[in-house]
Motif scaffolding. Structure first.
Motif, PDB file in Angstrom:
ATOM      1  N   UNK A 138      11.772  -1.824   2.285  1.00 15.49           N
ATOM      2  CA  UNK A 138      11.113  -0.703   1.628  1.00 15.49           C
ATOM      3  C   UNK A 138      10.914  -1.057   0.154  1.00 15.49           C
ATOM      4  N   UNK A 139       9.687  -0.825  -0.328  1.00 17.08           N
ATOM      5  CA  UNK A 139       9.371  -1.098  -1.737  1.00 17.08           C
ATOM      6  C   UNK A 139       9.017   0.214  -2.413  1.00 17.08           C
ATOM      7  N   UNK A 140       9.772   0.594  -3.436  1.00 16.76           N
ATOM      8  CA  UNK A 140       9.582   1.879  -4.100  1.00 16.76           C
ATOM      9  C   UNK A 140       8.631   1.811  -5.296  1.00 16.76           C
ATOM     10  N   UNK A 141       8.182   0.618  -5.636  1.00 16.70           N
ATOM     11  CA  UNK A 141       7.190   0.455  -6.699  1.00 16.70           C
ATOM     12  C   UNK A 141       5.913  -0.065  -6.049  1.00 16.70           C
ATOM     13  N   UNK A 142       4.821   0.716  -6.167  1.00 14.61           N
ATOM     14  CA  UNK A 142       3.633   0.414  -5.368  1.00 14.61           C
ATOM     15  C   UNK A 142       2.373   0.120  -6.174  1.00 14.61           C
ATOM     16  N   UNK A 143       2.345   0.442  -7.472  1.00 15.12           N
ATOM     17  CA  UNK A 143       1.088   0.269  -8.202  1.00 15.12           C
ATOM     18  C   UNK A 143       1.366  -0.019  -9.679  1.00 15.12           C
ATOM     19  N   UNK A 144       0.406  -0.661 -10.307  1.00 19.86           N
ATOM     20  CA  UNK A 144       0.502  -0.953 -11.738  1.00 19.86           C
ATOM     21  C   UNK A 144       0.355   0.335 -12.539  1.00 19.86           C
ATOM     22  N   UNK A 145       1.134   0.438 -13.597  1.00 16.72           N
ATOM     23  CA  UNK A 145       1.107   1.642 -14.428  1.00 16.72           C
ATOM     24  C   UNK A 145       2.182   2.639 -14.057  1.00 16.72           C
ATOM     25  N   UNK A 227       4.547  -7.746  -7.586  1.00 22.30           N
ATOM     26  CA  UNK A 227       4.484  -9.150  -7.199  1.00 22.30           C
ATOM     27  C   UNK A 227       4.924  -9.408  -5.765  1.00 22.30           C
ATOM     28  N   UNK A 228       5.317  -8.371  -5.047  1.00 21.28           N
ATOM     29  CA  UNK A 228       5.708  -8.502  -3.639  1.00 21.28           C
ATOM     30  C   UNK A 228       5.284  -7.255  -2.894  1.00 21.28           C
ATOM     31  N   UNK A 229       5.364  -7.315  -1.561  1.00 26.30           N
ATOM     32  CA  UNK A 229       4.979  -6.173  -0.729  1.00 26.30           C
ATOM     33  C   UNK A 229       6.008  -5.994   0.375  1.00 26.30           C
ATOM     34  N   UNK A 230       5.986  -4.813   0.980  1.00 24.34           N
ATOM     35  CA  UNK A 230       6.902  -4.553   2.083  1.00 24.34           C
ATOM     36  C   UNK A 230       6.651  -5.540   3.218  1.00 24.34           C
ATOM     37  N   UNK A 237      16.108 -14.787  -6.683  1.00 26.18           N
ATOM     38  CA  UNK A 237      15.471 -14.999  -7.984  1.00 26.18           C
ATOM     39  C   UNK A 237      13.970 -14.797  -7.975  1.00 26.18           C
ATOM     40  N   UNK A 238      13.375 -14.547  -6.804  1.00 27.38           N
ATOM     41  CA  UNK A 238      11.922 -14.360  -6.731  1.00 27.38           C
ATOM     42  C   UNK A 238      11.551 -12.989  -7.291  1.00 27.38           C
ATOM     43  N   UNK A 239      10.542 -12.909  -8.211  1.00 27.88           N
ATOM     44  CA  UNK A 239      10.171 -11.618  -8.820  1.00 27.88           C
ATOM     45  C   UNK A 239       9.571 -10.649  -7.790  1.00 27.88           C
ATOM     46  N   UNK A 240       9.934  -9.403  -7.933  1.00 29.62           N
ATOM     47  CA  UNK A 240       9.364  -8.338  -7.108  1.00 29.62           C
ATOM     48  C   UNK A 240       8.346  -7.541  -7.923  1.00 29.62           C
TER      49      UNK A 240
END
Length: 587
Positions: A138-145, A227-230, A237-240
């Motif tokens: 689950x990714x809780x950050x979905x968009x820029x801004x 930088x990543x998706x569900x 160490x890989x950026x999300x």
């Protein structure tokens, strides 16, 4: 009968002789009068009454319209080879204005103006990364801004490696009393994966392995990149996501070489934003780039601004003013309006009005120093009290070129001006009497690549004219002018530079004028030059069509460039939207 014939023959001979004496002499006099070149010199030039930019050393036909060339006006009496005279009508049409050169000390106008834009404070950028291998459930950050705060849930990850580590913890916990070192080693291993003491105690107390583990943000700020998706598998160490803290922002200005001596770290700078024109913000210069940008010939000067209310957005344009410290011991220097100085990349020139009561001008090379606001310091080349052109300098320079006098692109007077040198913007004039074709112009590959961006902006400007939007045309003209000034003109020839300079003059006029008809009049000349340049390119990214309307420019006809074959007339807009035709294509 024989005597009568003799009389008739004698009378005929007498009549022929009298006719020769009367009409032959008159004819000879007429011939002499017709070919009397009194007043002409070996340097007599011939021009076209319809196209005065055409200048040739001998008579013939005009290469543009075919009319007979006429003798060009001889030099005015009392003028030196480098001087030329303009008519009163030409002065009025070009709005020529002059100023008498005066002296000033550094105490006056000691302000440096810089243009720049808001940028992200890279010192406040944080990458939110995974601390262990796994799959993002689950990714809780979905968009820029998106706004995030410190400790907020960023993502939930399933990690087989972490599951195994929890099982090790439960096993070690059961042996805690007999093997405390093993227990502490397993526990520290989980802490290195950023599991908190509370999370570890919960696993140990419950005795259950947790399959999905949360990752929390470590900073507060604004997401600038996801930088990543569900469903993605991520490595340790890989950026999300990338998070920018915009509580402070950078303001990056472009400073020219001649301004650097007056700029130093720690100086105060006043900043005005286009978004908030009535507010003045204060900052201090925190960084001066040690490397010069070769393409723009500028150095980046940076200040840091507080942005607690998020009023500054990265990308905003701003203006900065630096008050320099006056040097009371420095002698008075000559200073002229910056509009008076024309710069070719190799030298700086101004135009002098050499006679107070007559419109007689002459080019003068000068050495310039620092620019302060709208004033330019002149180190040499001018004297106190001389009168110089401060408005309409490009028009005066064009007149000098037409007359074969010393000009910005012509260091020596007396050069024959033909085709492109005399009239900037004529396209595809074939060789006739020494006139070149614009397709023979040479542009370096780097310039051609950079010019593709100009073409994209040009098409937007053309569309604004089609829409009859004077405000948008002024804005886009200013944008293109800024882009053109960044081009490296060092390796261009005189003719190539002349087209660019004339085009920039027209853009400057379009940007200043809000009257649509006036803008369109300047757009005619701008198109002549932009088409000439584009015709000289080896390639363009996409097909460009040259279109022509015979009714534009007071029925003289005018051209423009378009990305589509379908005609959309920029000179008339909706009034005559489809007037015109495609006359050429550049691919």
């Amino acid at each position: 009968m024989k005597k009568t014939s003799i009389y008739i023959a004698v009378a005929a001979i007498t009549g022929l002789l009298a006719g020769y004496l009367i009409f032959g002499i008159r004819t000879e006099e007429k011939t002499i009068s017709t070919h009397n070149h009194a007043g002409e010199t070996a340097d007599q030039m011939w021009t076209c009454s319809m196209h005065p930019q055409i200048m040739q050393h001998e008579p013939g036909d005009c290469p543009l319209c075919g009319m007979d060339l006429i003798p060009a006006e001889a030099g005015a009496d009392g003028l030196s080879p480098g001087q030329f005279k303009m008519t009163d009508n030409a002065l009025a049409l070009a709005n020529i204005q002059t100023t008498v050169v005066g002296g000033q000390t550094d105490e006056v106008n000691s302000t440096i103006s810089l243009s720049g834009k808001i940028a992200v404070n890279k010192e406040a950028v944080a990458l939110q990364a995974s601390y262990f291998d796994g799959r993002i459930e689950q990714l809780n950050v979905n968009y820029e801004g998106q706004k995030v705060r410190n400790g907020q849930l960023l993502a939930t990850i399933y990690s087989p490696e972490l599951v195994a580590a929890q099982q090790e913890l439960l096993t070690a916990a059961s042996l805690k009393s007999s093997q405390p070192q093993l227990y502490n080693a397993v526990k520290n291993k989980l802490k290195l994966w950023k599991l908190s003491e509370g999370q570890i105690n919960t696993i140990e107390t419950s005795g259950k392995v947790k399959e999905n583990f949360p990752i929390y943000t470590t900073v507060s700020g604004t997401v600038s990149e996801v930088m990543s998706a569900e469903g993605d598998y991520v490595k340790k160490g890989q950026p999300i996501a990338k998070v920018n803290n915009l509580n402070t922002v950078w303001v990056e200005f472009d400073a020219y070489e001649n301004q650097l001596s007056q700029i130093s770290q720690g100086q105060k700078i006043s900043i005005v934003s286009n978004a908030y024109p009535d507010e003045l913000f204060q900052g201090r210069i925190s960084f001066i780039d040690p490397v010069l940008n070769n393409s723009t010939r500028t150095v980046t000067v940076r200040a840091t601004l507080r942005n607690s209310n998020d009023i500054f957005k990265p990308g905003m344009f701003v203006m900065g003013k630096i008050m320099t410290s006056p040097n009371l011991e420095q002698v008075a220097t000559l200073s002229v309006p910056s509009s008076a100085v024309m710069w070719t990349g190799e030298r700086s020139v101004v135009y002098l009005k050499v006679k107070a009561d007559e419109p007689v001008f002459e080019m003068r090379e000068v050495t310039v120093g620092a620019r302060k606001g709208e004033q330019m310091e002149v180190i040499s080349g001018l004297s106190l009290g001389e009168e110089i052109v401060t408005n309409g300098t490009f028009s005066v320079d064009a007149t000098a070129q037409l007359k074969g006098k010393k000009s910005m692109m012509n260091k020596k007077a007396g050069k024959t001006m033909t085709g492109h040198e005399g009239h900037i913007g004529m396209q595809d004039i074939k060789e006739k009497g020494g006139i070149e074709s614009t397709r023979d112009m040479k542009f370096p590959d780097r310039f051609q690549n950079e010019f593709q961006t100009i073409l994209v902006s040009y098409l937007k400007l053309k569309d604004a004219f089609v829409a009859s939007d004077s405000d948008q045309t002024a804005y886009l003209a200013k944008t293109i002018l800024t882009e053109l000034k960044k081009l490296n003109l060092k390796d261009l020839g005189a003719m190539e530079k002349a087209h660019l300079v004339k085009g920039m003059e027209m853009l400057e006029a379009i940007a200043k004028k809000k009257d649509l008809e006036n803008q369109r009049a300047h757009f005619v000349i701008f198109n002549e030059n932009i088409i000439a340049i584009t015709s000289g390119l080896k390639f363009v990214n996409n097909a460009i069509y040259v279109q022509h309307c015979p009714m534009a420019d007071s029925n003289k006809g005018a051209k423009w460039l378009s990305a589509e074959k379908e005609v959309r007339n920029p000179y008339f807009g909706d009034a005559m939207l489809t007037c015109g035709s495609v006359i050429d294509s550049l691919k």
